[in-house]
Scaffold this active site. Sequence first.
Site, PDB file in Angstrom:
ATOM      1  N   TYR A   1      -0.546   8.744  -2.077  1.00 58.53           N
ATOM      2  CA  TYR A   1      -0.444   8.606  -3.529  1.00 58.53           C
ATOM      3  C   TYR A   1      -1.655   9.269  -4.215  1.00 58.53           C
ATOM      4  O   TYR A   1      -1.619   9.550  -5.405  1.00 58.53           O
ATOM      5  CB  TYR A   1      -0.469   7.131  -3.940  1.00 58.53           C
ATOM      6  CG  TYR A   1       0.777   6.310  -3.676  1.00 58.53           C
ATOM      7  CD1 TYR A   1       1.868   6.808  -2.965  1.00 58.53           C
ATOM      8  CD2 TYR A   1       0.850   5.003  -4.170  1.00 58.53           C
ATOM      9  CE1 TYR A   1       2.987   6.018  -2.735  1.00 58.53           C
ATOM     10  CE2 TYR A   1       1.970   4.214  -3.955  1.00 58.53           C
ATOM     11  CZ  TYR A   1       3.035   4.716  -3.233  1.00 58.53           C
ATOM     12  OH  TYR A   1       4.134   3.927  -3.015  1.00 58.53           O
ATOM     13  N   GLY A   2      -2.719   9.440  -3.440  1.00 61.19           N
ATOM     14  CA  GLY A   2      -4.029   9.804  -4.001  1.00 61.19           C
ATOM     15  C   GLY A   2      -4.111  11.079  -4.817  1.00 61.19           C
ATOM     16  O   GLY A   2      -5.020  11.224  -5.630  1.00 61.19           O
TER      17      GLY A   2
ATOM     18  N   CYS B   1      -3.742  -0.862  -2.076  1.00 60.03           N
ATOM     19  CA  CYS B   1      -4.024   0.550  -2.339  1.00 60.03           C
ATOM     20  C   CYS B   1      -4.980   0.682  -3.531  1.00 60.03           C
ATOM     21  O   CYS B   1      -4.702   0.186  -4.625  1.00 60.03           O
ATOM     22  CB  CYS B   1      -2.716   1.270  -2.642  1.00 60.03           C
ATOM     23  SG  CYS B   1      -2.913   3.021  -2.938  1.00 60.03           S
ATOM     24  N   ASN B   2      -6.101   1.352  -3.299  1.00 61.55           N
ATOM     25  CA  ASN B   2      -7.070   1.538  -4.395  1.00 61.55           C
ATOM     26  C   ASN B   2      -6.523   2.441  -5.479  1.00 61.55           C
ATOM     27  O   ASN B   2      -6.848   2.281  -6.655  1.00 61.55           O
ATOM     28  CB  ASN B   2      -8.364   2.136  -3.845  1.00 61.55           C
ATOM     29  CG  ASN B   2      -9.225   1.108  -3.171  1.00 61.55           C
ATOM     30  OD1 ASN B   2     -10.203   0.634  -3.729  1.00 61.55           O
ATOM     31  ND2 ASN B   2      -8.865   0.732  -1.958  1.00 61.55           N
ATOM     32  N   THR B   3      -5.693   3.406  -5.079  1.00 58.12           N
ATOM     33  CA  THR B   3      -5.113   4.313  -6.069  1.00 58.12           C
ATOM     34  C   THR B   3      -4.197   3.529  -7.005  1.00 58.12           C
ATOM     35  O   THR B   3      -4.285   3.656  -8.234  1.00 58.12           O
ATOM     36  CB  THR B   3      -4.337   5.445  -5.354  1.00 58.12           C
ATOM     37  OG1 THR B   3      -5.240   6.130  -4.484  1.00 58.12           O
ATOM     38  CG2 THR B   3      -3.739   6.417  -6.333  1.00 58.12           C
TER      39      THR B   3
ATOM     40  N   ASP C   1       0.854  -1.193   0.000  1.00 56.63           N
ATOM     41  CA  ASP C   1       0.000   0.000   0.000  1.00 56.63           C
ATOM     42  C   ASP C   1       0.886   1.237   0.000  1.00 56.63           C
ATOM     43  O   ASP C   1       2.081   1.159   0.284  1.00 56.63           O
ATOM     44  CB  ASP C   1      -0.887  -0.006   1.259  1.00 56.63           C
ATOM     45  CG  ASP C   1      -1.778   1.230   1.341  1.00 56.63           C
ATOM     46  OD1 ASP C   1      -2.393   1.583   0.325  1.00 56.63           O
ATOM     47  OD2 ASP C   1      -1.838   1.866   2.406  1.00 56.63           O
ATOM     48  N   SER C   2       0.266   2.370  -0.262  1.00 53.34           N
ATOM     49  CA  SER C   2       0.992   3.642  -0.214  1.00 53.34           C
ATOM     50  C   SER C   2       1.429   3.974   1.214  1.00 53.34           C
ATOM     51  O   SER C   2       2.294   4.805   1.420  1.00 53.34           O
ATOM     52  CB  SER C   2       0.089   4.758  -0.737  1.00 53.34           C
ATOM     53  OG  SER C   2      -1.112   4.796   0.006  1.00 53.34           O
TER      54      SER C   2
ATOM     55  N   THR D   1      -8.446   2.554   0.968  1.00 53.18           N
ATOM     56  CA  THR D   1      -8.061   1.764   2.147  1.00 53.18           C
ATOM     57  C   THR D   1      -8.595   2.342   3.462  1.00 53.18           C
ATOM     58  O   THR D   1      -8.833   1.604   4.408  1.00 53.18           O
ATOM     59  CB  THR D   1      -6.526   1.749   2.265  1.00 53.18           C
ATOM     60  OG1 THR D   1      -6.034   3.086   2.103  1.00 53.18           O
ATOM     61  CG2 THR D   1      -5.905   0.837   1.225  1.00 53.18           C
ATOM     62  N   HIS D   2      -8.755   3.665   3.500  1.00 52.15           N
ATOM     63  CA  HIS D   2      -9.110   4.311   4.766  1.00 52.15           C
ATOM     64  C   HIS D   2     -10.608   4.290   5.085  1.00 52.15           C
ATOM     65  O   HIS D   2     -10.999   4.376   6.236  1.00 52.15           O
ATOM     66  CB  HIS D   2      -8.655   5.773   4.747  1.00 52.15           C
ATOM     67  CG  HIS D   2      -7.176   5.946   4.849  1.00 52.15           C
ATOM     68  ND1 HIS D   2      -6.294   5.354   3.974  1.00 52.15           N
ATOM     69  CD2 HIS D   2      -6.418   6.640   5.734  1.00 52.15           C
ATOM     70  CE1 HIS D   2      -5.057   5.692   4.305  1.00 52.15           C
ATOM     71  NE2 HIS D   2      -5.108   6.470   5.372  1.00 52.15           N
TER      72      HIS D   2
HETATM   73  N1  DGL Z   1      -4.098   3.908   0.074  1.00 49.60           N
HETATM   74  C1  DGL Z   1      -4.730   4.969  -0.673  1.00 49.60           C
HETATM   75  C2  DGL Z   1      -5.922   4.397  -1.447  1.00 49.60           C
HETATM   76  O1  DGL Z   1      -6.475   3.372  -1.089  1.00 49.60           O
HETATM   77  C3  DGL Z   1      -5.151   6.118   0.225  1.00 49.60           C
HETATM   78  C4  DGL Z   1      -3.980   6.929   0.749  1.00 49.60           C
HETATM   79  C5  DGL Z   1      -3.205   7.623  -0.352  1.00 49.60           C
HETATM   80  O2  DGL Z   1      -3.710   8.581  -0.956  1.00 49.60           O
HETATM   81  O3  DGL Z   1      -2.103   7.174  -0.616  1.00 49.60           O
HETATM   82  O4  DGL Z   1      -6.324   4.959  -2.416  1.00 49.60           O
END
Ligand code: DGL
Length: 275
Positions: A42-43, A73-75, A10-11, A187-188
Amino acid sequence: MKNNPIGVFDSGIGGLSVLKQFIRFLPFERYVYLGDTARVPYGNRSPETVKRYARESTRFLLEHDVKLIVVACNTVSSVALDVVREISTVPVIGMIYPAAVAALRATVNKKIGVIGTRATINSNAYTDEIHKLSNGDKIEVISQACPLFVPIIEEGWQEHPATKLIIEEYITTLKSENIDTLVLGCTHYPLLKQLLTEMMPGISLIDSGEHAAVMAVRMLAGQERLVEEKEVYIQKPEIEFYVTDIPSTFYDIAQRFLGFTVESPQIVSLGSLIK
Ligand code: DGL
C-alpha cells in the site's frame, strides 16, 4: 464481548510483526488476522486507494465480531484511520498515536526521526501527532521515506551487505540532524532493529506495534473487555488467518515476522464487500 477476538489487519504479511507484539502482551486473547496480500504494498499508493482498501478490511473484521480493531499497517494508520473509525462499531487502535507518545517519552534532545513508507511520510501523520502531543515543547521531527526496506526485508536480506548500504543512504540526514529517537513507522522495520542499533548506536528505537499492544492492554482492561485468563498454559495462541492471496514466499515470510509457523490461511475476496 469479552471473549470475542481481536481483529488485526494489514496490507499484507508485515502486520504479523504487530500481531507478535499483541500475542506477547495479550497471550490469552483470540485473534483474527487479515492480510491484503493480493494488493500489497500500500506504501506507494494514493490516500484514496488506501482508504478504499481500509474500508473493506474494516468491514471484513466487523463481520467476524471482533471486539477491537488493530490497524497494524502504518500506511493505513497514517492516511485512513478516520475512515476506519467512522465505520467501526468497536474501538480502533492505530499505530501512530502509541508510537508518538512513546517517542516523546524517549527523546532527551527533542529531535525525533521517523521512517516509513512514502505514503506514511507524505501524510505527515507522525509529525503532526508528535507536535500535537508535545505540550508546546519545541520538538524537531525529521522524516525519511524508506521505500526499499519493505522488499529487502521480505527478501530476507537482513544480513546482506547491500542492506547496510541502503540503510546508510536513508539514515544520512537523520544522523546529521543528531536525532536521539527513531520511530520505526512501518510493519516491516522491527526486523531491522539489530542492524539499525549497530548503525545508529545510542538511539532509542520505537516499535509502533509494541506500543500499540501496550495501549490495547490498558484500553481493554479499562473497558473490562480482557478475555478471562485460561488456567491451562496455551502453547499457541488461537489465530484465524485470512489473506487475499497466498504468494509463493508467504509461509517463509510469515514465519520470520511471527516467530512460528502459520497454518494454512483462508483466502478471501475483499472487493465484494464494497457497499
Ligand atoms: N504494512 C505497510 C506499512 O506498515 C508496509 C507494506 C506496504 O507498503 O503495504 O506501512
